[in-house]
Enzyme design. Structure first.
Site, PDB file in Angstrom:
ATOM      1  CG  HIS A  85       0.025   4.665   6.020  1.00 56.84           C
ATOM      2  ND1 HIS A  85      -0.641   5.553   6.857  1.00 56.84           N
ATOM      3  CD2 HIS A  85      -0.865   4.050   5.337  1.00 56.84           C
ATOM      4  CE1 HIS A  85      -2.157   5.154   6.722  1.00 56.84           C
ATOM      5  NE2 HIS A  85      -2.055   4.231   5.819  1.00 56.84           N
TER       6      HIS A  85
ATOM      7  CG  HIS B  42      -1.897   1.166   1.575  1.00 56.03           C
ATOM      8  ND1 HIS B  42      -2.330   1.907   0.338  1.00 56.03           N
ATOM      9  CD2 HIS B  42      -2.025   2.107   2.554  1.00 56.03           C
ATOM     10  CE1 HIS B  42      -2.932   2.937   0.890  1.00 56.03           C
ATOM     11  NE2 HIS B  42      -2.953   2.923   2.185  1.00 56.03           N
TER      12      HIS B  42
END
Length: 257
Positions: A207, A79
């Site tokens: 992230h 991702h």
């Protein structure tokens, strides 16, 4: 009695409870809103194919239209650019989808300050009281934010400066990625990062660091208040989308009562 039979017996007698940590997925489910010029995902919707009518007299079914990162969902390493050579969601080993969970409760702090950030010292203090984070397990970060999930505006909590939701500091995200024994990090907010994380250095550190380290994310969890600090077992079940960066997921916890 075999181990699995013992588990079934415990579930039947309610000595082990199944707690659903998943937000209902519908057209009003809050989704991440990125500012221009960045592209955004679509809201969830159903498109009816047939419903016991001339299009299909005995059956009802729909096409679904959604983004990978809608509602309660799983972030795979690919991702993020730091994990671009890592696993897509279909490549995550099934054995890693069932793991122990630690629940760190900072709901009071988040109620007082929607921009509250989890720091390494907070985690260390929790470990001093409850023991080390579980090897190969999940850190679930309780902020009470699931109470806002029925109201997209309150859930995203944005003003002219951007969203204000609790998250993790750069230093803590680095430590969770590089030193903590966990395989993943779960939150109740729309993403694993704080609302203000676009302004951090680097931006979106959860992230960037955790996915870059081959770890996973779970977001928009609910009912973490029903879990103990330690002892729960988490089952995360994303769709095995080949090439997918993530997937909506049904997330369950097994809790011994």
């Amino acid at each position: 009695m075999g181990v699995l039979q013992e588990l079934l017996s415990a579930l039947s007698s309610r000595r082990v409870e199944i707690v659903d940590l998943t937000a209902p997925l519908h057209s009003g489910t809050p989704i991440l809103q990125l500012p221009p010029p960045f592209a955004n995902t679509i809201p969830f919707s159903l498109s009816e194919i047939s419903r016991y009518d001339e299009r299909g007299p005995a059956w009802y079914w729909n096409d679904i239209h959604t983004g990978e990162h809608s509602g309660t969902h799983f972030d795979a390493p690919v991702h993020w650019v730091t994990g671009k050579d890592g696993e897509d969601v279909a490549q995550v080993p099934a054995a890693r989808l069932l793991a122990p969970a630690a629940v760190l409760d900072f709901s009071a702090e988040s109620a007082a300050d929607p921009d509250f950030l989890l720091e390494i010292d907070h985690v260390k203090a929790w470990e001093a009281e409850h023991g080390p984070l579980p090897e190969g397990g999940w850190l679930l970060y309780r902020t009470g934010w699931d109470a806002r999930s029925a109201d997209a505006e309150a859930f995203l909590n944005a003003d002219e400066h951007g969203p204000h939701t609790p998250g993790v500091s750069v230093e803590c995200a680095t430590w969770l990625a590089e030193e903590a024994p966990i395989i993943g990090f779960g939150t109740e907010t729309v993403g694993t990062d704080a609302g203000a994380a676009h302004s951090f250095d680097p931006p979106f550190p959860c992230h960037s660091f955790l996915l870059g380290a081959g770890k996973y994310g779970l977001t928009q969890l609910q009912n973490l208040a029903a879990l103990p600090p330690t002892g729960a077992v988490l089952l995360a079940s994303p769709l095995p989308i080949v090439g997918g960066s993530g997937s909506p997921a049904r997330v369950l916890a097994l809790v011994e009562r």
